[in-house]
Design an enzyme around this catalytic site. Structure first.
Site, PDB file in Angstrom:
ATOM      1  N   ARG A  89       0.781  -1.309  -0.012  1.00  0.00           N
ATOM      2  CA  ARG A  89       0.078   0.139   0.060  1.00  0.00           C
ATOM      3  C   ARG A  89       0.814   1.283  -0.005  1.00  0.00           C
ATOM      4  O   ARG A  89       1.559   1.420   0.850  1.00  0.00           O
ATOM      5  CB  ARG A  89      -0.929  -0.089   1.317  1.00  0.00           C
ATOM      6  CG  ARG A  89      -2.037  -1.010   1.100  1.00  0.00           C
ATOM      7  CD  ARG A  89      -3.036  -0.980   2.492  1.00  0.00           C
ATOM      8  NE  ARG A  89      -3.652   0.106   2.191  1.00  0.00           N
ATOM      9  CZ  ARG A  89      -3.959   0.872   3.258  1.00  0.00           C
ATOM     10  NH1 ARG A  89      -3.780   0.495   4.534  1.00  0.00           N
ATOM     11  NH2 ARG A  89      -5.091   1.899   3.002  1.00  0.00           N
ATOM     12  N   GLU A  93       6.939 -10.445   3.115  1.00  0.00           N
ATOM     13  CA  GLU A  93       8.360 -10.354   3.481  1.00  0.00           C
ATOM     14  C   GLU A  93       8.593  -8.841   3.876  1.00  0.00           C
ATOM     15  O   GLU A  93       8.758  -7.910   3.016  1.00  0.00           O
ATOM     16  CB  GLU A  93       9.005 -10.578   2.092  1.00  0.00           C
ATOM     17  CG  GLU A  93       8.743 -11.936   1.675  1.00  0.00           C
ATOM     18  CD  GLU A  93       9.028 -12.127   0.092  1.00  0.00           C
ATOM     19  OE1 GLU A  93       9.367 -11.208  -0.358  1.00  0.00           O
ATOM     20  OE2 GLU A  93       9.229 -13.214  -0.267  1.00  0.00           O
TER      21      GLU A  93
END
Length: 194
Positions: free
Chosen positions: A107, A135
């Site tokens: 995002r 990750e």
């Protein structure tokens, strides 16, 4: 061709794309679905090894032993410090057919604070079934408090021209199928340097 929100809703209604729990309308964007952060994390345990040999000839280090599993309460944050790396997991379990590929994106609002949610693994293979390991890397200057249930990333979908003959769920070399918790690297399972 990318699926629009109209396509995504239709594919979910027809059972071609399964997202569990089913996203609310506010989680569905113009061409993606927001996913939420789960409660489980993995972090490297300091002092367990001086290095990790990434080659198949490296002896297959026990990568599971190099990482600690952390599970936090729903109302507690997980702190990711500057320069730190950790694995996380989505709340949602995703199931894809053999003719749809998923693409994971961070995002923008979180990236502007220094949070990367995928180092390289942004493709969700056709035939995938499981939660998605994230990750995390904090490239900012301040610690980031990650909270379970927060919108952490978005998944979009692309239709393949034909179904793949190498569905992730059916391949014997699939290292992460049906994962429900963040799994450490299973690179030692590869052979021949492929």
């Amino acid at each position: 061709m990318k699926l629009s929100d109209v396509d995504i809703r239709r594919y979910m209604a027809e059972g071609k794309i399964n997202i569990d729990p089913v996203p609310t309308e506010s989680h569905i964007g113009a061409m993606s679905v927001d996913l939420e952060l789960g409660r489980q994390f993995r972090v490297f345990t300091p002092g367990k090894a001086s290095f990790v040999d990434l080659s198949p000839q490296g002896g297959g280090a026990d990568l599971e032993a190099l990482m600690s599993h952390i599970e936090i309460d729903d109302d507690s944050p997980f702190y990711l410090h500057p320069g730190d790396f950790a694995l996380g997991i989505t709340v949602q379990k995703i199931t894809l057919p053999t003719d749809i590929v998923g693409r994971l994106d961070g995002r923008s609002s979180l990236a502007r604070l220094g949070l990367m949610v995928h180092a390289t693994a942004h493709t969700i293979d056709p035939g995938w079934n499981g939660r998605i390991t994230l990750e995390f890397f904090n490239c900012g200057r301040l610690p980031l408090a990650l909270r379970p249930g927060m919108r952490i990333c978005a998944i979009s979908f692309e239709a393949l021209m034909t179904p793949t003959s190498k569905s992730y769920a059916q391949r014997p070399d699939s290292k992460y199928k049906e994962q429900l918790a963040p799994l450490p690297s299973r690179i030692a399972r590869e052979s021949g340097g492929n």
